[in-house]
Design an enzyme around this catalytic site. Structure first.
Site, mmCIF file in Angstrom:
data_model
loop_
_atom_site.group_PDB
_atom_site.id
_atom_site.type_symbol
_atom_site.label_atom_id
_atom_site.label_comp_id
_atom_site.label_asym_id
_atom_site.label_seq_id
_atom_site.Cartn_x
_atom_site.Cartn_y
_atom_site.Cartn_z
ATOM 1 N N ASP A 89 -5.490 9.255 8.887
ATOM 2 C CA ASP A 89 -4.129 8.870 9.265
ATOM 3 C C ASP A 89 -3.818 9.203 10.717
ATOM 4 O OD1 ASP A 89 -3.744 8.034 6.701
ATOM 5 O OD2 ASP A 89 -2.710 9.839 6.032
ATOM 6 N N GLU A 111 0.868 -1.176 0.000
ATOM 7 C CA GLU A 111 0.000 0.000 0.000
ATOM 8 C C GLU A 111 0.910 1.233 0.000
ATOM 9 O OE1 GLU A 111 -3.364 1.940 2.933
ATOM 10 O OE2 GLU A 111 -2.860 -0.164 3.236
#
EC number: 4.2.1.20
Length: 242
Positions: free
Chosen positions: A42, A31
């Site tokens: 995040d 990824e």
């Protein structure tokens, strides 16, 4: 069935070098994070890595350029983790075309509403780029059925309701939820968010078809030697497939 190991790295100046190392040490899919100024999904480690990448001048064009030139060095599939804003700004069709041309297997778009993901799949499926479905532990059963019935590539179950890479405490209902998703899925069901140690891996692999490790990998690329990173990857790989 072999369990999938999906490590995450930030797209930065070391993108090809880091991705190649991962692909040579057990990664099944990599990824690659596209740096973004407002990365809502995040945790602090990945957010900081993204800010550093932006300071280095990394853009989606830079990432595409590197993959176009050197993607053949990466010996496994890779997906881009990006926000819809970047795709929209680039132009949807141009973005999917570029993904196809640079060997991108699929896209993880954490801020993409389900309905919009369906439109993108219908409109751009001929490019062969998979849109990976995310399922949060809070998603209700009816919505899960809808998501799973249209899933492609793999299903990414978000194993914590917090952001990525926090304390690794898995949701109590996690295993039941993953098993119920697997019962109706035609693609592998992987778990991510908060997985860091071989112990976490041993716990979650009982039910999941694979794991995603993000913050811990990013942290190690920042502070560990190449040999230390390889040892860590081997410990995860061994635990996953023992």
């Amino acid at each position: 069935m072999t369990k999938l190991f999906i490590p995450y790295i930030m797209g930065n100046k070391d993108l090809i070098e880091n991705a190649t190392l991962l692909s040579e040490n057990g990664a099944d899919i990599i990824e690659i994070g596209v740096p973004f100024s407002d990365p809502v999904a995040d945790g602090p480690v990945i957010m900081e890595a993204g800010q550093q990448a932006i300071k280095q001048g990394i853009t989606i064009d830079y990432i595409f350029n590197q993959l176009e030139k050197h993607g053949d060095q990466i010996k496994c599939n890779y997906v881009l983790m990006t926000y819809y804003n970047i795709i929209c700004h680039y132009g949807e069709q141009a973005f999917f075309e570029k993904c196809r041309d640079t060997g991108v297997y699929g896209l993880i778009i954490p801020d993409l509403p389900y309905e919009l993901s369906q439109r993108l799949k219908q409109q751009f499926s001929h490019y062969g780029v998979k849109i990976i479905s995310l399922v949060a532990m809070t998603t209700d059963d009816k919505r899960i059925k809808d998501i799973v019935s249209h899933a492609e590539g793999f299903i990414y179950t978000v194993t914590m309701n917090a952001t990525t890479g926090q304390n690794g405490a898995f949701h109590p209902e996690l295993k039941r939820k993953i098993e119920s998703i697997k019962a109706i899925a035609n693609v592998p069901v992987v778990a991510g968010f908060g997985i860091r140690t071989p112990q976490h891996v041993a716990d979650i692999k009982e039910v999941a078809d694979g794991i995603v490790i993000g913050s811990e990998i990013v942290k190690r690329f920042k502070s560990n030697t190449r040999e230390e990173i390889i040892r860590y990857l081997q410990s995860i790989q061994q635990t996953l497939n023992n």
